[in-house]
Design an enzyme around this catalytic site. Structure first.
Site, PDB file in Angstrom:
ATOM      1  N   TYR A   1       0.825  -1.211   0.000  1.00 31.71           N
ATOM      2  CA  TYR A   1       0.000   0.000   0.000  1.00 31.71           C
ATOM      3  C   TYR A   1       0.853   1.252   0.000  1.00 31.71           C
ATOM      4  O   TYR A   1       2.077   1.185   0.205  1.00 31.71           O
ATOM      5  CB  TYR A   1      -0.957   0.003   1.196  1.00 31.71           C
ATOM      6  CG  TYR A   1      -0.311   0.305   2.533  1.00 31.71           C
ATOM      7  CD1 TYR A   1       0.459  -0.639   3.189  1.00 31.71           C
ATOM      8  CD2 TYR A   1      -0.456   1.555   3.138  1.00 31.71           C
ATOM      9  CE1 TYR A   1       1.051  -0.357   4.396  1.00 31.71           C
ATOM     10  CE2 TYR A   1       0.140   1.845   4.357  1.00 31.71           C
ATOM     11  CZ  TYR A   1       0.890   0.884   4.984  1.00 31.71           C
ATOM     12  OH  TYR A   1       1.487   1.170   6.182  1.00 31.71           O
TER      13      TYR A   1
ATOM     14  N   GLU B   1      12.674   2.432  14.153  1.00 34.15           N
ATOM     15  CA  GLU B   1      11.758   3.504  13.740  1.00 34.15           C
ATOM     16  C   GLU B   1      10.540   3.478  14.657  1.00 34.15           C
ATOM     17  O   GLU B   1      10.465   2.670  15.573  1.00 34.15           O
ATOM     18  CB  GLU B   1      11.346   3.309  12.280  1.00 34.15           C
ATOM     19  CG  GLU B   1      10.654   1.985  12.021  1.00 34.15           C
ATOM     20  CD  GLU B   1      10.283   1.754  10.552  1.00 34.15           C
ATOM     21  OE1 GLU B   1      10.154   2.739   9.807  1.00 34.15           O
ATOM     22  OE2 GLU B   1      10.106   0.587  10.186  1.00 34.15           O
TER      23      GLU B   1
ATOM     24  N   LYS C   1       6.415  -2.024   2.054  1.00 34.51           N
ATOM     25  CA  LYS C   1       5.220  -1.448   2.683  1.00 34.51           C
ATOM     26  C   LYS C   1       4.046  -2.407   2.494  1.00 34.51           C
ATOM     27  O   LYS C   1       3.180  -2.203   1.646  1.00 34.51           O
ATOM     28  CB  LYS C   1       4.947  -0.063   2.080  1.00 34.51           C
ATOM     29  CG  LYS C   1       4.127   0.836   2.995  1.00 34.51           C
ATOM     30  CD  LYS C   1       4.236   2.278   2.565  1.00 34.51           C
ATOM     31  CE  LYS C   1       3.250   3.205   3.227  1.00 34.51           C
ATOM     32  NZ  LYS C   1       3.301   3.264   4.683  1.00 34.51           N
TER      33      LYS C   1
HETATM   34  N1  PMP Z   1       7.793   3.820   9.176  1.00 32.19           N
HETATM   35  C1  PMP Z   1       6.647   3.104   9.211  1.00 32.19           C
HETATM   36  C2  PMP Z   1       6.651   1.751   9.853  1.00 32.19           C
HETATM   37  C3  PMP Z   1       5.470   3.652   8.657  1.00 32.19           C
HETATM   38  O1  PMP Z   1       4.323   2.951   8.669  1.00 32.19           O
HETATM   39  C4  PMP Z   1       5.501   4.958   8.096  1.00 32.19           C
HETATM   40  C5  PMP Z   1       4.262   5.598   7.557  1.00 32.19           C
HETATM   41  N2  PMP Z   1       3.810   5.007   6.384  1.00 32.19           N
HETATM   42  C6  PMP Z   1       6.722   5.646   8.079  1.00 32.19           C
HETATM   43  C7  PMP Z   1       7.848   5.040   8.631  1.00 32.19           C
HETATM   44  C8  PMP Z   1       6.824   7.016   7.447  1.00 32.19           C
HETATM   45  O2  PMP Z   1       6.783   6.921   6.051  1.00 32.19           O
HETATM   46  P1  PMP Z   1       6.265   8.117   5.153  1.00 32.19           P
HETATM   47  O3  PMP Z   1       7.071   9.322   5.506  1.00 32.19           O
HETATM   48  O4  PMP Z   1       6.505   7.653   3.761  1.00 32.19           O
HETATM   49  O5  PMP Z   1       4.813   8.296   5.457  1.00 32.19           O
END
Ligand code: PMP
Length: 276
Positions: free
Chosen positions: A32, A177, A145
């Protein structure tokens, strides 16, 4: 108005449309993207498409579309929604087939929604958020993702129940993270963030922040760090498409820095808002 899309058809975003034998529904067998639209324009769309196609390839899923086709569908949906500030959610799954672990020989299913932007509580940005450190119990390929977010959900819920805004995950003694965000520290003027290995999602907001740092002449160190380093940092912040940049002022109930959002975080946030 919120609007939906499924395999070539415009639908209501709340229509029940998926048969039970759908692999996203049954297995989380899909990938996604979540994209923010500012003033009618999707932010960093090329980067999102790049990640979407890389994720699909990593799970051996043929999207049957080019990135440009997906971009066109997205632009069309945004136009139809009449929304300027909105969220685009898109997911692709391995399609509809009787439940079986082996891949079916059916086309991928692509769905999208465009919905009014769900604003977060802005007091978090003013006062700073709290985080809870928790073990990273996910698989090895967090850079993909995928729809399989159960460990992320469990960690976020545990943090929430402890009164924290986000769970910050720790694997083998190093911080990876947040459950749905990337993490940055500022120490003696240097911006530190875990490297983009397999163990983190390569956030699009993370890319923007690293680019802004180089533009502002802030030195960057992409390196691993232990959870204790968070407590000794001058500033900490989280990034994601939905929350943009949120300062963190406490971790496991210990104050970080002055206990207030830091100057470097604010400078980066200002530069980010100019870009969007
Ligand atoms: N890490 C994880 C595990 C996430 O789910 C997200 C959000 N999608 C992010 C980091 C941040 O990614 P982005 O800046 O592309 O939204």
């Amino acid at each position: 108005m919120a609007i939906g899309y499924l395999n070539g058809k415009i639908i209501s975003s709340s229509d029940p449309v998926l048969p039970i034998d759908e692999r996203g529904h049954q297995f989380g067998d899909g990938v996604y993207e979540y994209i923010r639209v500012y003033n009618g324009r999707p932010f960093m769309m090329d980067e999102h498409m790049n990640r979407f196609f890389k994720s699909a390839e990593a799970i051996k899923l043929n999207l049957n579309h080019t990135p440009d086709e997906i971009k066109d569908i997205t632009a069309d949906l945004i136009g139809r929604s009449g929304l300027d500030d909105c969220d685009v959610y898109m997911q692709a799954t391995r399609g509809i087939a009787p439940r079986n672990h082996l891949f079916p020989n059916v086309p991928a299913s692509i769905s999208m929604t465009v919905k009014p932007f769900r604003a977060m509580d802005e007091t978090l940005r003013e006062n700073g958020a709290s985080v809870k450190l928790l073990p990273d119990e996910r698989w090895q390929n967090c850079w993909i993702k995928t729809l399989n977010l159960l460990p992320n959900l469990l960690a976020k819920q545990e943090a929430f129940e402890a009164g924290a805004f986000e769970a910050v995950l720790v694997r083998d003694g190093v911080v990876t993270e947040g459950s749905s965000s990337n993490i940055f520290l500022v120490k003696e003027g240097v911006l530190i963030t875990p490297p983009a290995t397999k163990h983190i999602l390569h956030g699009i907001t993370r890319i923007a922040v690293l680019d802004i740092a180089s533009e502002l002449g802030i030195s960057v160190d992409e390196r691993e760090f232990a959870p204790e380093v968070i407590l000794e940092a001058d500033e900490v912040f989280l990034t994601s498409t939905g929350i943009e940049i949120v300062p963190v002022t406490s971790a496991d109930e210990t104050k970080i820095g002055t206990g207030k959002p830091g100057a470097v975080t604010e400078k980066i946030y200002e530069a980010f808002m100019k870009r969007v």
